[in-house]
Design an enzyme around this catalytic site. Structure first.
Site, PDB file in Angstrom:
ATOM      1  N   GLU A 197       0.634  -0.983   0.141  1.00 14.70           N
ATOM      2  CA  GLU A 197      -0.170   0.194  -0.015  1.00 14.70           C
ATOM      3  C   GLU A 197       0.441   1.205   0.145  1.00 14.70           C
ATOM      4  O   GLU A 197       0.309   2.202  -0.309  1.00 14.70           O
ATOM      5  CB  GLU A 197      -0.884   0.073   1.144  1.00 14.70           C
ATOM      6  N   HIS A 213       7.339 -26.649   3.799  1.00 13.18           N
ATOM      7  CA  HIS A 213       7.098 -27.618   3.397  1.00 13.18           C
ATOM      8  C   HIS A 213       6.421 -27.620   1.954  1.00 13.18           C
ATOM      9  O   HIS A 213       5.824 -28.064   1.352  1.00 13.18           O
ATOM     10  CB  HIS A 213       5.703 -28.054   4.242  1.00 13.18           C
ATOM     11  N   LYS A 300     -13.286   0.186  -4.341  1.00 13.87           N
ATOM     12  CA  LYS A 300     -14.787   0.307  -3.449  1.00 13.87           C
ATOM     13  C   LYS A 300     -15.949   1.141  -3.882  1.00 13.87           C
ATOM     14  O   LYS A 300     -16.898   0.807  -3.542  1.00 13.87           O
ATOM     15  CB  LYS A 300     -14.603   1.223  -2.290  1.00 13.87           C
TER      16      LYS A 300
HETATM   17  C1  F6R Z   1      -5.964   1.809   3.974  1.00 17.20           C
HETATM   18  C2  F6R Z   1      -5.736   0.196   4.295  1.00 17.20           C
HETATM   19  C3  F6R Z   1      -7.006  -0.610   3.621  1.00 17.20           C
HETATM   20  C4  F6R Z   1      -7.878  -0.634   4.886  1.00 17.20           C
HETATM   21  C5  F6R Z   1      -9.252  -1.790   4.059  1.00 17.20           C
HETATM   22  C6  F6R Z   1     -10.364  -1.947   4.923  1.00 17.20           C
HETATM   23  O1  F6R Z   1      -5.457   2.674   4.653  1.00 17.20           O
HETATM   24  O2  F6R Z   1      -4.547   0.118   5.383  1.00 17.20           O
HETATM   25  O3  F6R Z   1      -6.632  -1.631   4.005  1.00 17.20           O
HETATM   26  O4  F6R Z   1      -8.204  -0.812   6.458  1.00 17.20           O
HETATM   27  O5  F6R Z   1      -9.331  -1.451   3.532  1.00 17.20           O
HETATM   28  O6  F6R Z   1     -10.953  -0.720   5.357  1.00 17.20           O
HETATM   29  P1  F6R Z   1     -11.628  -0.002   6.979  1.00 17.20           P
HETATM   30  O7  F6R Z   1     -10.359   0.098   7.851  1.00 17.20           O
HETATM   31  O8  F6R Z   1     -11.732   1.605   6.819  1.00 17.20           O
HETATM   32  O9  F6R Z   1     -11.929  -1.015   6.873  1.00 17.20           O
END
Ligand code: F6R
Length: 311
Positions: A197, A213, A300
């Site tokens: 990320e 393994h 998203k």
């Molecule tokens: C972004 C990050 C992502 C979010 C994931 C879930 O910085 O680390 O991995 O954590 O998309 O979103 P949340 O944490 O808001 O439930």
């Protein structure tokens, strides 16, 4: 992002002052639902749990959850689809609690810890991890976790950790492969996620002894395209030490990173912080912007629009 990550010791200090007031009387298991930067804190804590502890990264909850399960939904934004779906199902069965900075989760759950807003979820790990660890430890649900030593190590080794991380980031060539045993396997996962990320690079994590393994055999052919990072403890089990020694002989480029401290939790968090720093230094070295996660945000949005148009 580098400046935020450097503030982790101060964030931990602040997070350790937060209290969760909630009764856990009669619970026999713990299930935590979350994704990405929100779920990793549960991956770390599960290694210290006295009760059966399940981490759920899915839309579905396991069928064995029941009224004796403490179900904790962790979502920094409070709007993550998978976490909310699990939460709604668990709400009908289990005792529920939420850790979030807001969003729909906060509206739906009255038993909750609200943490500071306007951060990237992965940069809020101090708030997602430490109040929960403190709460579970206070209720005698964790083994051998020393939060004071953890904070002491983070505060007294700040420059040393930054120096070590910068050196590692400069040494990474090709794809990083990160290896750990026990809780260090969860820390290896965190290193991988942060390199994905923050540095926008492919990386993989492996846990010992399982990788001995299967993944080991790939080194019959693997070449110079990888940098292997071994996350180790100086006092690790003899059997694990021997495995790492063997791997060092067989694998290509290897960087070993050793923890410091006495307590296993403190050791893990020390290496977690070095990994977070490595990822942001690597981003800077490669000239990529660490903070935005445009593709995750785009996905998203796409899923939200798609679910609206199909409903
Ligand atoms: C972004 C990050 C992502 C979010 C994931 C879930 O910085 O680390 O991995 O954590 O998309 O979103 P949340 O944490 O808001 O439930």
């Amino acid at each position: 992002m580098l400046e935020i990550v450097k503030k982790f010791p101060e964030q931990v200090e602040e997070a350790m002052k937060m209290d969760i007031e909630f009764s856990v009387k009669g619970i026999k298991s713990i299930a935590v639902a979350g994704m990405g930067g929100s779920a990793i804190s549960a991956d770390i804590i599960k290694h210290f749990s006295k009760l059966p502890f399940f981490v759920i990264r899915d839309y579905k909850i396991p069928s064995f959850l029941n009224e004796y399960t403490l179900f904790i939904a962790i979502s920094y934004s409070g709007n993550t689809e998978e976490t909310l779906t699990c939460y709604k199902k668990a709400k009908r069965i289990c005792k529920t609690f939420a850790i979030t900075s807001g969003g729909k989760l906060s509206e739906m759950e009255e038993n909750k810890l609200l943490i500071p807003k306007n951060m990237q979820p992965r940069a809020a790990i101090a708030y997602l991890l430490f109040p929960l660890a403190k709460f579970l430890a206070k209720n005698n649900l964790l083994y051998n976790i020393d939060l004071e030593e953890t904070l002491y190590i983070l505060k007294s080794n700040k420059e040393q950790m930054q120096y070590a991380a910068e050196k590692i980031a400069n040494s990474i060539e090709g794809i990083p492969l990160i290896y750990g045993y026990g809780v260090m396997a969860s820390i290896a996962k965190r290193w991988r996620q942060q390199l994905n990320e923050n540095a926008k690079m492919t990386a993989f994590d492996f846990s010992l002894p399982e990788c001995n393994h299967n993944e080991l055999e790939a080194w019959e052919r693997n070449g110079k395209d990888f940098t292997c990072i071994f996350l180790r403890n100086k006092d690790e089990d003899e059997k694990i030490k021997k495995r790492f020694e063997f791997m060092k002989e067989v694998y290509g480029k290897v960087i070993e990173v050793f923890s410091i401290g006495k307590n296993d939790f403190a050791k893990a968090i020390y290496l977690l912080h070095i990994g977070d720093l490595v990822s942001v230094y690597k981003a800077a070295i490669d000239g990529v912007e660490a903070e935005p996660v445009d593709l995750i945000a785009k996905l998203k949005k796409f899923l939200t629009q798609h679910s609206r148009s199909s409903s």
